[in-house]
Design an enzyme around this catalytic site. Structure first.
Site, mmCIF file in Angstrom:
data_model
loop_
_atom_site.group_PDB
_atom_site.id
_atom_site.type_symbol
_atom_site.label_atom_id
_atom_site.label_comp_id
_atom_site.label_asym_id
_atom_site.label_seq_id
_atom_site.Cartn_x
_atom_site.Cartn_y
_atom_site.Cartn_z
ATOM 1 N N CYS A 1 0.909 40.164 -5.262
ATOM 2 C CA CYS A 1 0.846 41.527 -5.802
ATOM 3 C C CYS A 1 2.064 41.845 -6.660
ATOM 4 O O CYS A 1 1.935 42.367 -7.771
ATOM 5 C CB CYS A 1 0.722 42.533 -4.655
ATOM 6 S SG CYS A 1 0.562 44.247 -5.206
ATOM 7 N N HIS B 1 9.609 3.983 -2.561
ATOM 8 C CA HIS B 1 9.596 3.530 -1.172
ATOM 9 C C HIS B 1 10.591 4.333 -0.344
ATOM 10 O O HIS B 1 11.179 3.824 0.610
ATOM 11 C CB HIS B 1 9.946 2.037 -1.072
ATOM 12 C CG HIS B 1 9.055 1.157 -1.874
ATOM 13 N ND1 HIS B 1 9.463 0.505 -3.015
ATOM 14 C CD2 HIS B 1 7.746 0.837 -1.704
ATOM 15 C CE1 HIS B 1 8.452 -0.197 -3.507
ATOM 16 N NE2 HIS B 1 7.401 -0.007 -2.737
ATOM 17 N N SER C 1 -5.589 44.181 -8.334
ATOM 18 C CA SER C 1 -4.700 45.194 -8.928
ATOM 19 C C SER C 1 -4.983 45.361 -10.409
ATOM 20 O O SER C 1 -5.114 46.479 -10.906
ATOM 21 C CB SER C 1 -3.234 44.796 -8.726
ATOM 22 O OG SER C 1 -2.878 44.831 -7.376
ATOM 23 N N ASP D 1 -1.810 38.013 0.063
ATOM 24 C CA ASP D 1 -1.694 36.626 -0.387
ATOM 25 C C ASP D 1 -0.437 36.388 -1.207
ATOM 26 O O ASP D 1 -0.281 35.340 -1.821
ATOM 27 C CB ASP D 1 -2.937 36.196 -1.167
ATOM 28 C CG ASP D 1 -3.206 37.112 -2.353
ATOM 29 O OD1 ASP D 1 -2.421 38.053 -2.564
ATOM 30 O OD2 ASP D 1 -4.201 36.876 -3.058
ATOM 31 N N ALA E 1 0.853 -1.193 0.000
ATOM 32 C CA ALA E 1 0.000 0.000 0.000
ATOM 33 C C ALA E 1 0.891 1.247 0.000
ATOM 34 O O ALA E 1 2.090 1.175 0.238
ATOM 35 C CB ALA E 1 -0.904 -0.015 1.228
ATOM 36 N N GLY F 1 0.281 47.343 -2.887
ATOM 37 C CA GLY F 1 -0.241 48.003 -4.081
ATOM 38 C C GLY F 1 0.154 49.458 -4.152
ATOM 39 O O GLY F 1 0.468 49.990 -5.241
#
Length: 598
Positions: A426, A227, A473, A423, A58, A583
């Site tokens: 910009c 692995h 922006s 975030d 698995a 900005g």
């Protein structure tokens, strides 16, 4: 880091069984022998066809259970994490699905545990009257012949192609002979190569930190296994195109006799598979795919391109490239040709792990002639807005370049600020616009042709901004510039008074109709509004620049009222002695660059 290391599951729970049950309970086409961790297709009539079985440890999902379904596997056996299933488990899969007369093919990845257990079951099953053939997948080029003479190459993402082709082959008119289909599987393996690249190790549920760690952040690894087997360290991390070209050299280079496993001649037909090893986002995987396609060293486009998570290693942040040479493949087998193999790849399936969409073969044929590159101007000359106004195009071009270069110089600082209070995009958004404008200045004949007309030039810049800059922006700049074009269009001449009036109208009658942002809201308006108001009031660009600078500086003390920054904790704005609005900093760079040496 995987969720399995942190979610609190029930004490003593076998998480492998739990995930198999989740797969089966969400898929009405398959069933589960829970005690043996065998997923099987109860609807496939193996009394009339060859049975196809696979399995292994698995942790590589959707391999193997995710490939159980029509035109794919009849059954899959799961061991514990990264561990081969037992002979008892494998035998239960054979007895659940296999017909002694029609026979069974077991597809096994070339790892010692899998080979031993599946091989032992093959011999036991034969002694009980079953017809068994075993196809071993070993497509990894990172393992050279001299490096591992005893075991050989590892089985990687190419396993998914073997499953898909053989799964459909055993349901076809040509798929009735056990030896023929097994020969097809072996020929696929012989003519397939895979190489992987990753930025880190995988996290294994229930285990502590890995013994092998990356030494620094600027390090990648080439040729790792699924692995947690280490590959070759690369530092610093190369550019994506450089990395991919290096991978193709290892996949195809005839100079490396130790690892040159498959010959590719000019004009050969082939299949390309790009595999997410587990921790690569779909966004990044498709971006990587485009770079792979652009750097393909072969003369033809692939006959098929498959992109998904085929064979994973939990959350390993990497990808692999697989090439299957169709011409070589069909030279080695008698009963199957290139069209057969493509038809098997195109055969529909309900297996949950086969995520690439099955397309009509005609679409693939047309796709081979498709060219996504279009040479166009950034501006449609037929629709461009022009005027009778005239400016010094050489001076305007010089100032525009200054503005864009200063903006690009400050991009890293803007990005830094935005990563703290926004975030983080910009600077990148502004840089895209700046680079596109510089590109237009150098290469866009429509843009260059109209540089002496301020209305036409601003219209073209607006088009560039709309096409290249996203987010808030881009929207604010586009609205303001569109309104500015409209205002200037009604002017009879260009001077400080008409420019001031146009700027004023663009802001108050244009931009402010669509945003509530004003001075004090911690946006680019804190730079723009003082500048426009000062130009309108004094007609002095130097004074207006000072006002813009003061407005930008004031944002260090402001809490955001608009955009994503308005959700940021107030303490973040106080870092480093006060963080200015990204900005506002970007717009100030444009103004300062344009007015340089005034």
């Amino acid at each position: 880091m995987t969720l399995l290391k942190h979610w609190k599951y029930n004490k003593g729970e076998d998480i492998v069984v739990t995930q198999l049950k989740g797969l089966v309970n969400s898929n009405p086409a398959v069933s589960l022998i829970e005690s043996e961790k065998v997923v099987f297709n109860p609807h496939s009539d193996t009394s009339k066809k060859i049975t196809l079985i696979s399995g292994g440890g698995a942790g590589h999902e959707p391999l193997h259970a995710g490939y159980v379904g029509d035109n794919l596997l009849d059954a899959a056996v799961s061991g514990s994490v990264f561990a081969s299933p037992s002979t008892k488990q494998i035998m239960s899969a054979i007895k659940a699905k296999s017909d002694k007369e029609k026979g069974t093919i077991m597809v096994v990845k070339n790892y010692t545990g899998d080979i031993l257990h599946f091989g032992l079951v093959a011999e036991r099953a034969k002694s009980e009257g079953y017809k068994i053939e075993m196809v071993t997948v070993s497509d990894d080029v990172a393992v050279g012949r001299a490096q591992n003479k005893m075991v050989g190459r590892r089985g990687l993402a190419g396993t998914a192609l073997v499953h898909k082709i053989l799964g459909a082959a055993v349901n076809s008119d040509k798929g009735g002979d056990l030896k023929d289909v097994a020969d097809l599987g072996n020929a696929i393996n012989k003519n397939m190569v895979t190489l992987s690249a990753s930025l880190d190790r995988t996290s294994v549920p229930g285990r502590g930190e890995q013994d092998i760690e990356f030494n620094n952040e600027d390090e990648a690894e080439l040729g790792l296994g699924i692995h947690n087997e280490p590959g070759t360290k690369i530092s610093p991390i190369p550019n994506i195109d450089e990395l991919i070209r290096g991978m193709f050299e290892k996949l195809l280079s005839p100079e490396d006799k130790d690892r040159h496993y498959v010959e590719f001649a000019l004009g050969d037909e082939y299949v390309l598979l790009i595999n997410n090893i587990g921790g690569t986002s779909s966004f990044e995987l498709y971006a990587i795919t485009q770079h792979v396609i652009e750097n393909l060293p072969l003369s033809k486009r692939p006959k098929r391109i498959y992109v998904s998570d085929f064979v994973t290693s939990f959350n390993s942040p990497g990808f692999s490239i697989t090439l299957l040479n169709l011409n070589n493949l069909t030279k080695e087998i008698i009963n199957f040709n290139v069209d057969d193999v493509l038809a098997y790849l195109d055969a529909p399936t309900n297996a949950p792990g086969w995520k690439p969409k099955i397309y009509d073969p005609e679409l693939w044929t047309k796709h081979q002639q498709k060219d996504n590159k279009q040479v166009i101007s950034s501006t449609d000359e037929e629709n461009i807005v022009t005027s009778d106004l005239v400016i010094d195009e050489e001076e305007f071009s010089h100032r525009l370049r200054n503005a864009m270069h200063l903006l690009l110089d400050r991009e890293s600082k803007i990005t830094h600020y935005d990563s703290i209070v926004g975030d983080g995009d910009c600077g990148e958004t502004l840089a895209k616009g700046a680079n596109e404008i510089l590109q237009a200045l150098d290469n866009d004949y429509v843009f260059q042709k109209h540089l002496s007309d301020p209305v036409a030039t601003l219209y073209s810049i607006t088009e560039i901004v709309e096409n290249s800059m996203g987010g808030t922006s881009g929207g604010l700049y586009s609205i303001f510039l569109t309104a500015l074009v409209k205002s200037l269009k009604s002017s009879v001449e260009i001077n400080i008074e008409t420019v001031a009036e146009a700027l004023n109208s663009a802001m108050y009658d244009g931009l402010f109709k669509y945003t509530k942002a004003r001075v004090g809201g911690r946006t680019l308006v804190d730079t723009l509004q003082p500048f426009v108001d000062s130009v309108k009031k004094s007609g002095d660009l130097k004074e207006a620049l000072k006002s813009a600078q003061a407005g930008c500086e004031s944002t260090k003390k402001l809490q955001a009222s608009f955009g994503r920054a308005s959700y940021v904790n107030e303490d973040e704005f106080k870092a480093e002695g006060g963080i200015p609005d990204p900005g506002a900093v970007g717009l100030l760079a444009i103004i300062e660059g344009f007015l340089k040496d005034l």
